[in-house]
Design an enzyme around this catalytic site. Structure first.
Site, PDB file in Angstrom:
ATOM      1  N   ASP A 265       0.902  -1.140   0.000  1.00  0.00           N
ATOM      2  CA  ASP A 265       0.000   0.000   0.000  1.00  0.00           C
ATOM      3  C   ASP A 265       0.949   1.199   0.000  1.00  0.00           C
ATOM      4  O   ASP A 265       2.156   1.054   0.191  1.00  0.00           O
ATOM      5  CB  ASP A 265      -0.922  -0.048   1.229  1.00  0.00           C
ATOM      6  CG  ASP A 265      -2.162   0.784   0.980  1.00  0.00           C
ATOM      7  OD1 ASP A 265      -3.219   0.481   1.560  1.00  0.00           O
ATOM      8  OD2 ASP A 265      -2.085   1.725   0.169  1.00  0.00           O
TER       9      ASP A 265
HETATM   10  C1  GLC Z   1      -4.275   4.170  -0.387  1.00  0.00           C
HETATM   11  C2  GLC Z   1      -5.186   2.965  -0.234  1.00  0.00           C
HETATM   12  C3  GLC Z   1      -5.066   1.957  -1.342  1.00  0.00           C
HETATM   13  C4  GLC Z   1      -4.853   2.716  -2.644  1.00  0.00           C
HETATM   14  C5  GLC Z   1      -3.483   3.342  -2.560  1.00  0.00           C
HETATM   15  C6  GLC Z   1      -3.187   4.213  -3.785  1.00  0.00           C
HETATM   16  O1  GLC Z   1      -3.623   4.434   0.818  1.00  0.00           O
HETATM   17  O2  GLC Z   1      -5.100   2.274   1.014  1.00  0.00           O
HETATM   18  O3  GLC Z   1      -6.279   1.177  -1.381  1.00  0.00           O
HETATM   19  O4  GLC Z   1      -4.930   1.832  -3.751  1.00  0.00           O
HETATM   20  O5  GLC Z   1      -3.292   4.127  -1.399  1.00  0.00           O
HETATM   21  O6  GLC Z   1      -4.040   5.299  -3.812  1.00  0.00           O
END
Ligand code: GLC
Length: 733
Positions: A265
């Site tokens: 993430d």
């Molecule tokens: C965010 C989310 C994830 C997302 C990523 C990119 O923190 O937790 O689901 O795809 O960052 O935006």
């Protein structure tokens, strides 16, 4: 003359090439097996090129290998549609004018359809849009289990039951990936709340891990063949999940033999050695503009960048850990942007809008319908009054990374005006919540009293009142990065509903949310619909169901507790939810959702799997093909289902199983099969469901294996988890 010489030279060159028969490099030859191409490409890479491939070069891309023509990999959120283009280095929108997409319904709505075929259509449509927008990975679907009604991101997931989520996630993945775009299963694992998501350390039994929280991920990997999995922010047993020895190395890549990439993430990597050894393949980041946010956030300083290179050069980490990551990234290249045969996608089409509307229509849940309140057929009323901010508020913006910039978003009010005529539909907001922000709470700028006075005045002499409220995509509502702070409807809605009912009994409620809420007014309201974040076609789907043009068939993918304390996780106090800000213990263990309500005999206000129709269905007695089964058998269940309510409709029948005398605690019953059956008015069908005896197993954490005990089992056929129409006992020898 010049041309003649030119053509002559070209011809000579071609002949010479042919004669020399210069082969194209193996890795570029897509007639060769992917694994051959992977090994050839790997053999050509320098150490620096390998390191470059496994971490971000920008907010949503990795650099590929320019020298060898191995393309950059581009990613985009989010599960409900292709997010607007984001800046290279900040979270700002890039301001493009060609990226307004189709918004599909939130995944809770997809789950509520109980219709795997629609899930395939959903995945394919999102995949086509991502392909057209030149994205190689769409960052969805999320399948974290709905553990409490407080989680800000439940709307992005597929409810409380691992079997439903497992059956609904597989077709979505296949639909996306048939476009040469990778789906991304997230957030692996145990990310069941937003509060302290960056570090909360989850403690959980192996039974709950394997029986509740892993199955949808396992299905997505082993049945769905997903090419990307995203590690979660939180910890489990003291280790960050994005580079977790047990979750990633032992379970995902070991037991499940996953051959795709594990991506962080954004900003969820915390340690180079762990990232190297415990299966993290690609590091993406937050605040990653190495330009103005200071040296420490520059991409070269990522855990899987220079620090990793240095440890390899010093011999502190074997290069084999790097080669495995690079093989997986190359495999993704060959599955996506280096496959010349992949289709070209399509974007924001009428066809996608129709798929979006169909999913919305099949996900809307009719919860209560007395004195024939619904359907409101055309010309039944002269004055239809609509009250509530969610009748007009955009619900595709906000919510965090699943935000969308849409080509079209038909609001419920617009849909109702189009259906009944603008001269019959009157609107006032009734309550207001203020601007959609994700990172802090802005109190409503509206004067509640004046909004309410106006609403009551308009409702007084209405033939019918439709209150359209619920939650929204703002901070501490249905939004990433924070949890809800109350189980109640916000912005004075409960009081407004109560006052509306006093002034006009013919008031129906339509809630739009991704979470359960308290309903103190339920006994007084004649009709209730649970609706969802429906996306681009929200208003048309809503109006089609309200008018009876579509007969609702949605079923709740999660329980709605009467009061918050009736939720299992909540009932064990702060250490269970939300934890003590450092750690938390999943004390309800395997008893999540209806498993809790049934086993502890605490009835939900509305149970998992519940949903009414404008028609009625009659269930015949279930029978099985045998009385006794061996462990490798498939149980065949059948019964007659009749539509005896005078209107064509669809019913999602559910089959639950209970074990008679298990050697370990088991839930009162568990969902083991379901099927959506379409029946014309007056039609009857024999419904056939199959259930492998193996699916009756529980996970024995001592033996670390799935066990089917020889015992009696009861199969329950129901229209919801709490409304069983008939049961049958069988024996497993
Ligand atoms: C965010 C989310 C994830 C997302 C990523 C990119 O923190 O937790 O689901 O795809 O960052 O935006």
């Amino acid at each position: 003359m010049k041309k003649l010489i030119l053509y002559g030279l070209i011809g000579l060159f071609a002949l010479q090439m042919k004669a020399q028969n210069i082969p194209i490099p193996l890795y570029l030859d897509d007639s060769k097996p992917i694994e051959v191409r992977v090994e050839d490409a790997l053999s050509r890479l320098t150490l620096e090129e390998k390191i470059a491939m496994i971490h971000a070069q920008s907010k949503f891309s990795t650099p590929g290998v320019p020298r060898l023509g191995i393309p950059e990999i581009w990613m985009s959120d989010g599960p409900h549609g292709v997010r607007m283009e984001i800046d290279w280095d900040t979270w700002n929108h890039a301001g493009w004018t060609n990226d307004s997409c189709t918004a599909f319904p939130a995944l809770t709505c997809l789950a509520a359809t109980f219709n795997p075929e629609l899930s395939m259509k959903y995945g394919n449509a999102v995949g086509e849009e991502a392909r057209f927008r030149k994205k190689d990975i769409i960052l969805g679907p999320g399948v974290n289990i709905y553990r409490t009604p407080m989680n800000g991101r439940n709307f992005e997931y597929m409810g409380e039951d691992p079997y439903l989520a497992s059956k609904m996630v597989v077709p979505y993945i296949k639909g996306v990936q048939q476009n040469g775009v990778s789906a991304c299963l997230k957030h692996f694992a145990l990310n069941n709340q937003e509060l302290w998501r960056g570090h909360i350390d989850v403690e959980i039994s192996d039974r709950a891990l394997y029986e509740i929280y892993l199955p949808a991920f396992k299905a997505g990997v082993m049945a769905g063949g997903v090419w990307t999995v995203m590690g979660s922010y939180n910890k489990y047993r003291g280790q960050y999940c994005s580079h977790h020895e047990r979750l990633i190395d032992q379970i995902l890549k070991g037991e499940w033999k996953y051959d795709g990439i594990v991506v962080t993430d954004w900003g969820s990597a915390h340690d180079t050695r762990e990232a190297a050894l415990y299966g993290l393949d690609v590091e993406m980041g937050t605040w990653t503009n190495g330009l103005t946010w200071g040296e420490s956030f520059a991409y070269d300083n990522y855990y899987l960048s220079k620090p990793y290179l240095k440890m390899i050069e010093k011999g502190e980490l074997p290069i084999s850990t790097l080669d495995d990551k690079v093989r997986r990234v190359l495999r993704l290249n060959f599955r996506t942007n280096m496959d010349r045969k992949r289709p070209f996608g399509s974007f924001a089409t009428q066809e996608h809008a129709e798929i979006s509307r169909k999913i919305a229509e099949e996900g809307i849940v009719l919860m209560k319908n007395t004195n024939n309140f619904f359907p409101i057929v055309k010309d039944r009323y002269k004055k239809i009054v609509v009250i509530g901010e969610n009748a007009t508020r955009s619900l595709t913006v906000g919510g965090g990374s699943s935000e969308l910039k849409v080509k079209k978003e038909v609001s419920p009010l617009e849909g109702l005006k189009a259906k009944y005529g603008a001269d019959k539909v009157f609107y006032t907001m009734g309550y207001g919540s203020g601007p959609s922000v994700y990172d802090n709470f802005i109190p409503s700028p509206y004067n509640t009293d004046s909004l309410k006075r106006e609403a009551l005045a308009l409702a007084k002499d209405a033939d019918v009142v439709l209150f359209i409220g619920g939650l929204n995509k703002s901070f501490q509502q249905d939004c990433e990065g924070a949890d809800r702070i109350s189980y109640d409807l916000p912005f004075g809605q409960n009081e407004l509903i109560a006052d509306l009912l006093k002034i006009n009994k013919n008031t129906g409620v339509i809630l739009i949310s991704g979470n359960a809420v308290a309903m103190p007014w339920l006994d007084k309201v004649p009709a209730l619909i649970q609706s969802w974040y429906l996306g681009s076609e929200a208003g048309n789907a809503t109006a089609n169901v309200i008018s009876g043009d579509v007969n609702p068939s949605g079923k709740l993918p999660f329980s709605i507790p009467r009061k918050l304390e009736d939720n299992g996780a909540i009932s064990f106090g702060a250490i269970s939810y939300p934890g003590d800000s450092i750690r938390q213990v999943y004390k309800e263990d395997i008893l999540v959702g209806y498993r809790w309500h049934d086993t502890k005999k605490i009835p939900a206000l509305f149970p998992f799997g519940y949903g009414l129709s404008y028609t009625t269905f009659d269930y015949g007695k279930i029978t099985t093909d045998k009385k006794e089964y061996s462990k490798d058998d498939i149980i065949k269940v059948s019964f007659t289902l009749s539509n005896n309510g005078g209107i064509d409709g669809a019913e999602s029948v559910q089959l639950y199983a209970s074990q008679n005398k298990p050697s370990l605690v088991r839930p009162a019953k568990e969902l083991k099969a379901f099927k959506k059956v379409y029946l014309k008015s007056g039609e009857s069908k024999t419904v056939e469901l199959t259930l492998p005896v193996r699916d009756l197993a529980f996970f024995d954490d001592k033996a670390h294996s799935w066990v089917v005990e020889s015992d009696k089992f009861t199969l329950h056929c129901g229209t919801s988890s709490a409304d069983i129409k008939s049961s049958i006992v069988l024996e497993v020898k």
